[in-house]
Design a protein around this motif. Structure first.
Motif, PDB file in Angstrom:
ATOM      1  N   PHE A 194       0.864  -1.187   0.000  1.00  0.00           N
ATOM      2  CA  PHE A 194       0.000   0.000   0.000  1.00  0.00           C
ATOM      3  C   PHE A 194       0.892   1.225   0.000  1.00  0.00           C
ATOM      4  CE2 PHE A 194       0.319  -1.156   4.564  1.00  0.00           C
ATOM      5  CZ  PHE A 194       0.773   0.039   5.121  1.00  0.00           C
ATOM      6  N   ASP A 195       0.280   2.401  -0.135  1.00  0.00           N
ATOM      7  CA  ASP A 195       1.065   3.630  -0.183  1.00  0.00           C
ATOM      8  C   ASP A 195       0.466   4.712   0.705  1.00  0.00           C
ATOM      9  OD1 ASP A 195      -1.180   4.088  -1.744  1.00  0.00           O
ATOM     10  OD2 ASP A 195      -0.115   5.000  -3.417  1.00  0.00           O
ATOM     11  N   SER A 196       1.353   5.587   1.184  1.00  0.00           N
ATOM     12  CA  SER A 196       0.948   6.732   1.989  1.00  0.00           C
ATOM     13  C   SER A 196       1.912   7.873   1.675  1.00  0.00           C
ATOM     14  CB  SER A 196       1.009   6.378   3.481  1.00  0.00           C
ATOM     15  OG  SER A 196       0.436   7.398   4.274  1.00  0.00           O
ATOM     16  N   ARG A 197       1.408   9.070   1.528  1.00  0.00           N
ATOM     17  CA  ARG A 197       2.279  10.207   1.252  1.00  0.00           C
ATOM     18  C   ARG A 197       3.149  10.505   2.473  1.00  0.00           C
ATOM     19  NH1 ARG A 197      -2.909  11.458  -0.379  1.00  0.00           N
ATOM     20  NH2 ARG A 197      -3.268  11.990  -2.567  1.00  0.00           N
ATOM     21  N   ASN A 198       4.393  10.855   2.231  1.00  0.00           N
ATOM     22  CA  ASN A 198       5.328  11.147   3.306  1.00  0.00           C
ATOM     23  C   ASN A 198       5.039  12.534   3.882  1.00  0.00           C
ATOM     24  OD1 ASN A 198       7.503  11.406   5.025  1.00  0.00           O
ATOM     25  ND2 ASN A 198       9.043  10.851   3.504  1.00  0.00           N
ATOM     26  N   ASP A 243       3.957   9.162   9.779  1.00  0.00           N
ATOM     27  CA  ASP A 243       5.309   8.922   9.280  1.00  0.00           C
ATOM     28  C   ASP A 243       5.623   7.433   9.181  1.00  0.00           C
ATOM     29  OD1 ASP A 243       6.082   8.044  11.872  1.00  0.00           O
ATOM     30  OD2 ASP A 243       6.781  10.046  12.433  1.00  0.00           O
ATOM     31  N   GLN A 244       6.763   7.153   8.582  1.00  0.00           N
ATOM     32  CA  GLN A 244       7.148   5.768   8.297  1.00  0.00           C
ATOM     33  C   GLN A 244       7.344   4.964   9.575  1.00  0.00           C
ATOM     34  OE1 GLN A 244      10.462   4.412   8.691  1.00  0.00           O
ATOM     35  NE2 GLN A 244      10.325   2.564   7.427  1.00  0.00           N
ATOM     36  N   ALA A 245       7.917   5.560  10.601  1.00  0.00           N
ATOM     37  CA  ALA A 245       8.151   4.827  11.847  1.00  0.00           C
ATOM     38  C   ALA A 245       6.834   4.394  12.488  1.00  0.00           C
ATOM     39  CB  ALA A 245       8.960   5.691  12.814  1.00  0.00           C
ATOM     40  N   GLU A 251       6.912   9.088  -1.208  1.00  0.00           N
ATOM     41  CA  GLU A 251       5.946   8.091  -0.777  1.00  0.00           C
ATOM     42  C   GLU A 251       6.531   7.186   0.321  1.00  0.00           C
ATOM     43  OE1 GLU A 251       2.894   7.872  -2.008  1.00  0.00           O
ATOM     44  OE2 GLU A 251       2.990   9.001  -3.874  1.00  0.00           O
ATOM     45  N   ILE A 252       5.636   6.592   1.067  1.00  0.00           N
ATOM     46  CA  ILE A 252       5.973   5.526   2.011  1.00  0.00           C
ATOM     47  C   ILE A 252       5.233   4.301   1.544  1.00  0.00           C
ATOM     48  CG2 ILE A 252       5.924   4.756   4.418  1.00  0.00           C
ATOM     49  CD1 ILE A 252       5.580   7.749   5.195  1.00  0.00           C
ATOM     50  N   ILE A 253       5.964   3.298   1.020  1.00  0.00           N
ATOM     51  CA  ILE A 253       5.332   2.145   0.390  1.00  0.00           C
ATOM     52  C   ILE A 253       5.945   0.862   0.968  1.00  0.00           C
ATOM     53  CG2 ILE A 253       4.798   0.956  -1.784  1.00  0.00           C
ATOM     54  CD1 ILE A 253       5.422   3.648  -3.220  1.00  0.00           C
ATOM     55  N   PRO A 254       5.248   0.200   1.890  1.00  0.00           N
ATOM     56  CA  PRO A 254       5.753  -1.078   2.391  1.00  0.00           C
ATOM     57  C   PRO A 254       5.307  -2.235   1.485  1.00  0.00           C
ATOM     58  CG  PRO A 254       3.808  -0.428   3.631  1.00  0.00           C
ATOM     59  CD  PRO A 254       4.052   0.665   2.609  1.00  0.00           C
ATOM     60  N   LEU A 255       6.249  -3.107   1.177  1.00  0.00           N
ATOM     61  CA  LEU A 255       5.962  -4.347   0.464  1.00  0.00           C
ATOM     62  C   LEU A 255       6.376  -5.469   1.399  1.00  0.00           C
ATOM     63  CD1 LEU A 255       5.269  -6.078  -2.032  1.00  0.00           C
ATOM     64  CD2 LEU A 255       7.589  -5.638  -2.872  1.00  0.00           C
ATOM     65  N   GLY A 256       5.414  -6.290   1.826  1.00  0.00           N
ATOM     66  CA  GLY A 256       5.733  -7.268   2.850  1.00  0.00           C
ATOM     67  C   GLY A 256       4.844  -8.500   2.789  1.00  0.00           C
ATOM     68  N   ARG A 257       4.803  -9.210   3.939  1.00  0.00           N
ATOM     69  CA  ARG A 257       4.142 -10.516   4.018  1.00  0.00           C
ATOM     70  C   ARG A 257       3.814 -10.820   5.468  1.00  0.00           C
ATOM     71  NH1 ARG A 257       8.526 -13.255   6.106  1.00  0.00           N
ATOM     72  NH2 ARG A 257      10.520 -12.243   5.591  1.00  0.00           N
ATOM     73  N   PRO A 294      14.356   2.918  -3.179  1.00  0.00           N
ATOM     74  CA  PRO A 294      14.209   2.625  -1.747  1.00  0.00           C
ATOM     75  C   PRO A 294      13.766   3.857  -0.966  1.00  0.00           C
ATOM     76  CG  PRO A 294      16.527   2.780  -2.344  1.00  0.00           C
ATOM     77  CD  PRO A 294      15.757   2.815  -3.629  1.00  0.00           C
ATOM     78  N   PHE A 295      13.062   3.618   0.125  1.00  0.00           N
ATOM     79  CA  PHE A 295      12.582   4.721   0.955  1.00  0.00           C
ATOM     80  C   PHE A 295      13.752   5.429   1.629  1.00  0.00           C
ATOM     81  CE2 PHE A 295      11.394   6.429   5.101  1.00  0.00           C
ATOM     82  CZ  PHE A 295      10.394   7.315   4.728  1.00  0.00           C
ATOM     83  N   GLU A 296      13.702   6.753   1.607  1.00  0.00           N
ATOM     84  CA  GLU A 296      14.626   7.607   2.335  1.00  0.00           C
ATOM     85  C   GLU A 296      13.798   8.656   3.076  1.00  0.00           C
ATOM     86  OE1 GLU A 296      17.338   9.161  -0.532  1.00  0.00           O
ATOM     87  OE2 GLU A 296      18.341   7.235  -0.861  1.00  0.00           O
ATOM     88  N   PRO A 297      14.375   9.314   4.087  1.00  0.00           N
ATOM     89  CA  PRO A 297      13.576  10.256   4.890  1.00  0.00           C
ATOM     90  C   PRO A 297      12.826  11.307   4.094  1.00  0.00           C
ATOM     91  CG  PRO A 297      15.648   9.819   5.994  1.00  0.00           C
ATOM     92  CD  PRO A 297      15.728   9.137   4.654  1.00  0.00           C
ATOM     93  N   GLN A 298      13.379  11.739   2.956  1.00  0.00           N
ATOM     94  CA  GLN A 298      12.725  12.778   2.164  1.00  0.00           C
ATOM     95  C   GLN A 298      11.935  12.222   0.977  1.00  0.00           C
ATOM     96  OE1 GLN A 298      12.608  16.084   2.964  1.00  0.00           O
ATOM     97  NE2 GLN A 298      13.641  15.473   4.850  1.00  0.00           N
TER      98      GLN A 298
END
Length: 248
Positions: free
Chosen positions: A138-142, A207-209, A240-246, A233-237
């Motif tokens: 999924f995605d979320s704006r940073n 935020d991502q954390a 987007e914040i996009i986790p790909l997981g399981r 890859p995600f960086e602080p700036q």
């Protein structure tokens, strides 16, 4: 509560038409379509008008879930829309009794979850629908990018070409609550007749954390954090914040 409840953008057929015009295929749906190529089954939450699933439907089990009947009506009428099962439901509590190889939620639908409790419930739902080897995304704006600051009437004014109404002037306006991270925004469309159609939505920036903590509590693990839909890859700036997981 989610940001879609009582929002005419998701219930008024005239506004749904504009939603579709402004939210076509993009980097998010293209990335997820590539992920879906090797998935035996796909579940899409916040499927909206069904653009993504109808675009990849090929006989595999595919289910789109959305709380808006007006959106699902459009999805069903799409080319190949009859190859997808469309379900009216709320990600916070729906249980289909099935598991899927890919569970997706694009278009920043995640941000319609306005509290930690809403997010936790949604993540529990994702976990409940994943196969042992399945993936979620999924995605979320940073929030560090403060994207909402560009959603003022002056900065967002644009022309939308509508097949019936012709050129339609459109703009947004917002209020932002620093304490909650919730943006309340208006989307307006002024028709050539002078009539203005408008809707009011609410979305949340976290935020991502914080997202990472909620994901872990749901029994999920992130294999990679992306910073945009190109695969960077995600960086602080990152935008987007996009986790790909399981499942953990």
């Amino acid at each position: 509560m989610t940001g879609q409840e009582d929002d005419r953008l998701y219930s008024d057929p005239r506004l749904v038409d504009f939603y579709d015009l402004e939210n076509g295929w993009g980097p998010d749906t293209r990335y997820c379509a590539e992920l879906a190529r090797t998935a035996g089954s796909v579940l899409d939450f916040g499927c909206g008008t069904g653009l993504f699933l109808a675009g990849i439907a090929d006989g595999r089990p595919m289910v789109g879930v959305d709380p808006a009947d007006a959106m699902l009506d459009v999805a069903l009428r799409r080319d190949k829309g009859d190859r997808v099962r469309w379900v009216n439901g709320d990600i916070r509590n729906i249980r289909l009794g099935e598991r899927f190889d890919l569970v997706s939620m694009t278009g920043h639908a995640f941000q319609c979850l306005l509290t930690d409790a809403d997010v936790a419930a949604a993540l529990d739902t994702i976990a409940a629908h994943l196969t042992p080897s399945g993936q979620f995304i999924f995605d979320s704006r940073n929030p560090v990018r403060r994207e909402w600051e560009g959603w003022t009437p002056e900065a967002s004014r644009r022309i939308v070409a509508h097949p019936v109404y012709g050129d339609v002037e459109s703009w947004n306006d917002i209020t932002f609550d620093e304490d909650t991270g919730i943006v309340c925004y208006e989307t307006a469309y002024r028709l050539p007749s002078g009539e203005t159609l408008s809707s009011h939505s609410s979305i949340r920036f976290i935020d991502q954390a914080q997202i990472a903590g909620l994901i872990a509590r749901a029994g999920l693990v992130v294999d990679i954090w992306l910073g945009d839909w190109s695969g960077a890859p995600f960086e602080p700036q990152s935008k987007e914040i996009i986790p790909l997981g399981r499942l953990a």
